[in-house]
Design an enzyme around this catalytic site. Structure first.
Site, PDB file in Angstrom:
ATOM      1  N   SER A 139       0.876  -1.187   0.000  1.00  0.00           N
ATOM      2  CA  SER A 139       0.000   0.000   0.000  1.00  0.00           C
ATOM      3  C   SER A 139       0.906   1.228   0.000  1.00  0.00           C
ATOM      4  O   SER A 139       2.085   1.136   0.383  1.00  0.00           O
ATOM      5  CB  SER A 139      -0.851   0.000   1.274  1.00  0.00           C
ATOM      6  OG  SER A 139      -1.485   1.250   1.473  1.00  0.00           O
ATOM      7  N   TYR A 152      -2.399  -1.558  10.439  1.00  0.00           N
ATOM      8  CA  TYR A 152      -2.351  -1.666   8.975  1.00  0.00           C
ATOM      9  C   TYR A 152      -1.007  -1.152   8.459  1.00  0.00           C
ATOM     10  O   TYR A 152      -0.352  -1.777   7.625  1.00  0.00           O
ATOM     11  CB  TYR A 152      -3.509  -0.855   8.387  1.00  0.00           C
ATOM     12  CG  TYR A 152      -3.682  -0.947   6.889  1.00  0.00           C
ATOM     13  CD1 TYR A 152      -4.427  -1.977   6.318  1.00  0.00           C
ATOM     14  CD2 TYR A 152      -3.104  -0.011   6.035  1.00  0.00           C
ATOM     15  CE1 TYR A 152      -4.600  -2.062   4.940  1.00  0.00           C
ATOM     16  CE2 TYR A 152      -3.258  -0.085   4.661  1.00  0.00           C
ATOM     17  CZ  TYR A 152      -4.015  -1.113   4.116  1.00  0.00           C
ATOM     18  OH  TYR A 152      -4.182  -1.183   2.743  1.00  0.00           O
TER      19      TYR A 152
HETATM   20  P1  NAD Z   1     -11.475  -6.149  -0.351  1.00  0.00           P
HETATM   21  O1  NAD Z   1     -12.108  -6.151   1.011  1.00  0.00           O
HETATM   22  O2  NAD Z   1     -12.337  -5.975  -1.548  1.00  0.00           O
HETATM   23  O3  NAD Z   1     -10.633  -7.470  -0.541  1.00  0.00           O
HETATM   24  C1  NAD Z   1      -9.962  -8.105   0.507  1.00  0.00           C
HETATM   25  C2  NAD Z   1      -9.908  -9.559   0.175  1.00  0.00           C
HETATM   26  O4  NAD Z   1      -9.267 -10.244   1.253  1.00  0.00           O
HETATM   27  C3  NAD Z   1     -11.310 -10.162   0.021  1.00  0.00           C
HETATM   28  O5  NAD Z   1     -11.298 -11.114  -1.010  1.00  0.00           O
HETATM   29  C4  NAD Z   1     -11.523 -10.823   1.368  1.00  0.00           C
HETATM   30  O6  NAD Z   1     -12.436 -11.887   1.306  1.00  0.00           O
HETATM   31  C5  NAD Z   1     -10.116 -11.295   1.661  1.00  0.00           C
HETATM   32  N1  NAD Z   1      -9.880 -11.621   3.055  1.00  0.00           N
HETATM   33  C6  NAD Z   1     -10.149 -10.860   4.147  1.00  0.00           C
HETATM   34  N2  NAD Z   1      -9.859 -11.558   5.269  1.00  0.00           N
HETATM   35  C7  NAD Z   1      -9.388 -12.766   4.861  1.00  0.00           C
HETATM   36  C8  NAD Z   1      -8.934 -13.922   5.533  1.00  0.00           C
HETATM   37  N3  NAD Z   1      -8.924 -13.991   6.853  1.00  0.00           N
HETATM   38  N4  NAD Z   1      -8.543 -14.985   4.793  1.00  0.00           N
HETATM   39  C9  NAD Z   1      -8.589 -14.947   3.439  1.00  0.00           C
HETATM   40  N5  NAD Z   1      -9.012 -13.878   2.757  1.00  0.00           N
HETATM   41  C10 NAD Z   1      -9.397 -12.799   3.451  1.00  0.00           C
HETATM   42  O7  NAD Z   1     -10.341  -5.038  -0.292  1.00  0.00           O
HETATM   43  P2  NAD Z   1      -9.301  -4.530  -1.405  1.00  0.00           P
HETATM   44  O8  NAD Z   1      -9.404  -3.074  -1.393  1.00  0.00           O
HETATM   45  O9  NAD Z   1      -9.438  -5.258  -2.672  1.00  0.00           O
HETATM   46  O10 NAD Z   1      -7.923  -4.916  -0.697  1.00  0.00           O
HETATM   47  C11 NAD Z   1      -7.048  -5.926  -1.184  1.00  0.00           C
HETATM   48  C12 NAD Z   1      -5.618  -5.624  -0.734  1.00  0.00           C
HETATM   49  O11 NAD Z   1      -5.205  -4.387  -1.300  1.00  0.00           O
HETATM   50  C13 NAD Z   1      -5.470  -5.490   0.777  1.00  0.00           C
HETATM   51  O12 NAD Z   1      -4.253  -6.077   1.196  1.00  0.00           O
HETATM   52  C14 NAD Z   1      -5.431  -3.983   0.968  1.00  0.00           C
HETATM   53  O13 NAD Z   1      -4.719  -3.622   2.127  1.00  0.00           O
HETATM   54  C15 NAD Z   1      -4.701  -3.562  -0.291  1.00  0.00           C
HETATM   55  N6  NAD Z   1      -4.902  -2.145  -0.649  1.00  0.00           N
HETATM   56  C16 NAD Z   1      -6.163  -1.663  -0.955  1.00  0.00           C
HETATM   57  C17 NAD Z   1      -6.302  -0.318  -1.297  1.00  0.00           C
HETATM   58  C18 NAD Z   1      -7.647   0.286  -1.680  1.00  0.00           C
HETATM   59  O14 NAD Z   1      -7.751   1.510  -1.769  1.00  0.00           O
HETATM   60  N7  NAD Z   1      -8.680  -0.501  -1.926  1.00  0.00           N
HETATM   61  C19 NAD Z   1      -5.188   0.509  -1.310  1.00  0.00           C
HETATM   62  C20 NAD Z   1      -3.933  -0.019  -0.983  1.00  0.00           C
HETATM   63  C21 NAD Z   1      -3.811  -1.356  -0.669  1.00  0.00           C
END
Ligand code: NAD
Length: 257
Positions: A139, A152
């Site tokens: 991130s 986080y």
């Molecule tokens: P999201 O909530 O759509 O996806 C998260 C995924 O992780 C989902 O598929 C969820 O089911 C899964 N998950 C959660 N807990 C779990 C567990 N215990 N075991 C297995 N799977 C699990 O969120 P996202 O925005 O797509 O985030 C995905 C990644 O990207 C994360 O690591 C997040 O920190 C990172 N990220 C997101 C953003 C953003 O703005 N959306 C920015 C930077 C980084």
């Protein structure tokens, strides 16, 4: 580019960025293993549909990334792992004094430790094949901080460190390890926050997105799951053979500030 014959495991891939990455790798020809902690018919249907759409093998394996044994089982049950994308992640926002200790442990387990466990099982498979790609979804908060997101941010800085160590331990073996550092990405999770933010700030959608949500993202535009998928595909391509141990920001200029 073709990834035909390669197997990619993407943790946390039944929605958002993980799903976008899985789509991109399947479109490039990779067989994909989707994952989350639920075991619903629609999770398995997602994999079937992706496989049919791209003419690849696609499976869904339920495994809870908060549990070390489950993270390790995901990779061993997949049976092959040429590309490992550690993406599963959760968030909790609170000042340090009020941050629930159990939530700290859970975030570190899912966002950081699961990547250690999956990597440990995947590396021998990659070494045997003489080729491997590890892409850790970190991130902008892996490189910079904001208040109230202690667990986080600690986990995301940690995964950047794990990425560098993995790269050093595999250098010259045909295996690379890199971290992608997205800024705000328009996932269903983020989309769902927009109506509340509009209400709280009494602003229309465009204004609240530009002036509140994307305040720290100089482009004032969300990154997309397709862009994170495209960056992952690039890291899996021959052009990226010598890119290892680094971070690639997809953040509209956030970390240039
Ligand atoms: P999201 O909530 O759509 O996806 C998260 C995924 O992780 C989902 O598929 C969820 O089911 C899964 N998950 C959660 N807990 C779990 C567990 N215990 N075991 C297995 N799977 C699990 O969120 P996202 O925005 O797509 O985030 C995905 C990644 O990207 C994360 O690591 C997040 O920190 C990172 N990220 C997101 C953003 C953003 O703005 N959306 C920015 C930077 C980084």
């Amino acid at each position: 580019m073709t990834l035909r014959g390669k197997t990619a495991i993407i943790t946390g891939s039944n929605s958002g960025i993980g799903l976008g990455v899985a789509e991109a790798l399947a479109a490039a020809g990779a067989d994909v293993v989707l994952n989350s902690f639920t075991d619903r018919p629609e999770d398995h249907a997602l994999a079937v549909q992706m496989g049919q759409q791209h003419g690849v093998e696609a499976r869904y394996i339920c495994a809870d990334m908060s549990k070390p044994d489950e993270a390790r089982r995901l990779v061993s049950e997949a049976g092959a792992c040429d590309i490992l994308v550690n993406n599963a992640g959760i968030q909790h926002v609170a000042p340090i004094e009020e941050f629930p200790p159990a939530m700290w442990d859970r975030i570190i387990a899912i966002n950081l430790s699961s990547a250690f466990h999956t990597t440990a099982i995947a590396l021998p498979m990659m070494r045997k094949a003489g080729w491997g790609r590890i892409v850790n979804i970190a991130s902008a908060h892996g490189l910079t901080a904001s208040p109230y997101k202690s667990a986080y941010i600690a986990a995301k800085h940690g995964i950047v460190g794990l990425t560098k160590t993995t790269a050093l331990e595999t250098a010259g073996e045909g295996i690379t390890a890199n971290a992608i550092c997205p800024g705000y990405v328009l996932t269903p999770l983020v989309e769902a926050q927009i109506p509340d933010q509009m209400k709280a700030h009494n602003m229309d959608r465009d204004t609240v997105v530009r002036e509140v949500m994307l305040l720290r993202q100089p482009s004032r535009q969300f990154a997309t799951t397709e862009q994170i998928g495209g960056t992952t595909s690039f890291l899996c391509s021959a052009a990226a053979d010598q890119i290892t141990g680094t971070t690639i920001s997809v953040d509209g200029g956030w970390t240039a500030l």
